[in-house]
Write an enzyme that holds these catalytic residues in place. Structure first.
Site, PDB file in Angstrom:
ATOM      1  N   LYS A  63      -3.056  -9.047  -7.695  1.00  0.00           N
ATOM      2  CA  LYS A  63      -4.385  -9.543  -7.324  1.00  0.00           C
ATOM      3  C   LYS A  63      -5.478  -8.548  -7.715  1.00  0.00           C
ATOM      4  CE  LYS A  63      -5.439  -7.958  -2.693  1.00  0.00           C
ATOM      5  NZ  LYS A  63      -6.271  -8.166  -1.570  1.00  0.00           N
ATOM      6  N   LYS A  77       0.842  -1.210   0.000  1.00  0.00           N
ATOM      7  CA  LYS A  77       0.000   0.000   0.000  1.00  0.00           C
ATOM      8  C   LYS A  77       0.872   1.254   0.000  1.00  0.00           C
ATOM      9  CE  LYS A  77      -4.058  -2.033   0.679  1.00  0.00           C
ATOM     10  NZ  LYS A  77      -5.280  -2.229   0.324  1.00  0.00           N
ATOM     11  N   LYS A 127     -10.542  -4.275  -5.024  1.00  0.00           N
ATOM     12  CA  LYS A 127     -11.696  -3.396  -5.231  1.00  0.00           C
ATOM     13  C   LYS A 127     -11.337  -1.918  -5.263  1.00  0.00           C
ATOM     14  CE  LYS A 127     -13.329  -4.628  -0.868  1.00  0.00           C
ATOM     15  NZ  LYS A 127     -12.091  -4.420  -0.090  1.00  0.00           N
TER      16      LYS A 127
END
Ligand code: AQP
Length: 332
Positions: free
Chosen positions: A196, A114, A199
């Protein structure tokens, strides 16, 4: 009481990855584990570790609650609640931060990922996210936590923190077990199978299937998924990551094994396979969307969330008072 607990962040519309790795799996587990209570929460406090638009966040929370129910969870054995409505999560999160070491939080690969995705600034809360996640689980003494592959490291930290507390202050927490999804634990992006499906990725992305995408869009995304030039339907993650990812999706929905799928498409090209998969996924998601449309504006959804908040608050408050007493803080 035996509890299975899990949560999803309302950081966008859930993806096919969230569905196969988490939501669909919860329903399966709930059907199999009939003597367990299921606690499922919408992890909105985790969502704000990355900047969110309040209006969108509010809508995403409600959408996610409706989607959980639309996937077929049995309401009778379900406590569905919104994390921020049960204040003991924050309180326990603080306790877990006091128990975690900087070094172990720095090792978390999701935090490192992140950080790369948000080069303009990483919040302190993103760093301490795994401590709050441990709090979410330990507050309810959950025995099992079903998650996708990406959450394994956080679960291991949760177990370490539970053991650390138990060793220092006496037996207090159930040490939770991870329940990994068997097929579909890590669905990859359809355009870039090295990462991956997430969302919070660009909502215009062709590589990501959102559960509320129109069915024709879902079919189109599958048909344009990247594969390879060999044109043989064969499972080989290393050399054929694109088709292997599509086979994983196929297998997770139909329960056919990889070798059964290979046999079925022997001598056929990717076109036939993708065409069938597009129909299979659209049919599955179509059923979810139908139920979602019945629930999203219903009063029942609020009633379920109110009941969930009450039940969760009762258990979590009792637990945090016990923890404060063990720590010697407050007058509990
Ligand atoms: N691609 C995936 N394949 C299988 N399972 C997945 N999960 C997430 N992505 C995949 C599982 O979904 C659950 C909810 O995850 P989360 O929302 O708490 O956080 P996440 O893992 O970070 O999910 P996203 O979609 O990638 O969210 P963002 O983009 O906000 O970070 C977990 O059980 C997870 O394993």
């Amino acid at each position: 009481m035996n509890i299975v607990l899990s949560g999803v962040k309302p950081t966008g519309i859930p993806t096919l990855g969230n569905y196969l790795g988490a939501l669909k799996n919860f329903v399966k587990l709930q059907n199999e584990m009939t003597d367990y209570e299921f606690f499922i929460f919408i992890a909105d406090l985790h969502a704000i570790t990355i900047p969110q638009d309040p209006k969108e966040l509010r809508a995403n929370i409600r959408n996610l609650a409706a989607l959980y129910l639309a996937c077929g969870l049995n309401k009778e054995r379900l406590t569905l609640f919104i994390q921020s409505e049960v204040s003991a999560h924050i309180e326990m999160g603080n306790v877990m931060q006091s128990l975690s070491y900087m070094g172990e939080l720095e090792r978390m690969t999701q935090f490192k990922d992140k950080m790369i995705k948000n080069p303009n600034g990483v919040t302190a809360a993103l760093f301490t996210y795994p401590a709050l996640m441990a709090a979410d689980i330990l507050l309810y003494d959950a025995k099992f936590v079903p998650v996708g592959d990406d959450q394994k490291q956080h679960l291991e930290l949760t177990r370490d923190l539970a053991n650390r507390f138990n060793n220092r202050f006496g037996d207090t927490f159930q040490v939770p077990e991870i329940l990994l999804t068997k097929v579909g634990a890590r669905i990859k992006d359809l355009q870039d199978p090295s990462k991956k499906m997430s969302k919070s990725d660009d909502s215009q992305s062709k590589g990501c299937i959102y559960l509320l995408d129109p069915l024709n869009v879902i079919k189109k995304k599958i048909k344009s998924a990247v594969t390879d030039s060999e044109a043989i339907v064969r499972y080989d993650v290393e050399n054929k990551p694109g088709i292997s990812n599509l086979m994983t999706i196929y297998s997770a929905i139909t329960n056919l094994s990889f070798s059964e799928i290979e046999k079925k498409y022997e001598g056929k090209g990717y076109g036939d396979f993708k065409g069938d998969l597009a129909e299979i996924v659209a049919e599955e998601i179509g059923k979810v969307q139908e139920k979602y449309n019945q629930i999203i504006n219903s009063k029942e959804l609020d009633e379920i969330l109110n009941q969930g908040r009450e039940r969760a608050t009762q258990i979590a408050t009792r637990k945090i008072h016990k923890i404060y007493h063990k720590l010697g803080i407050g007058r509990f």
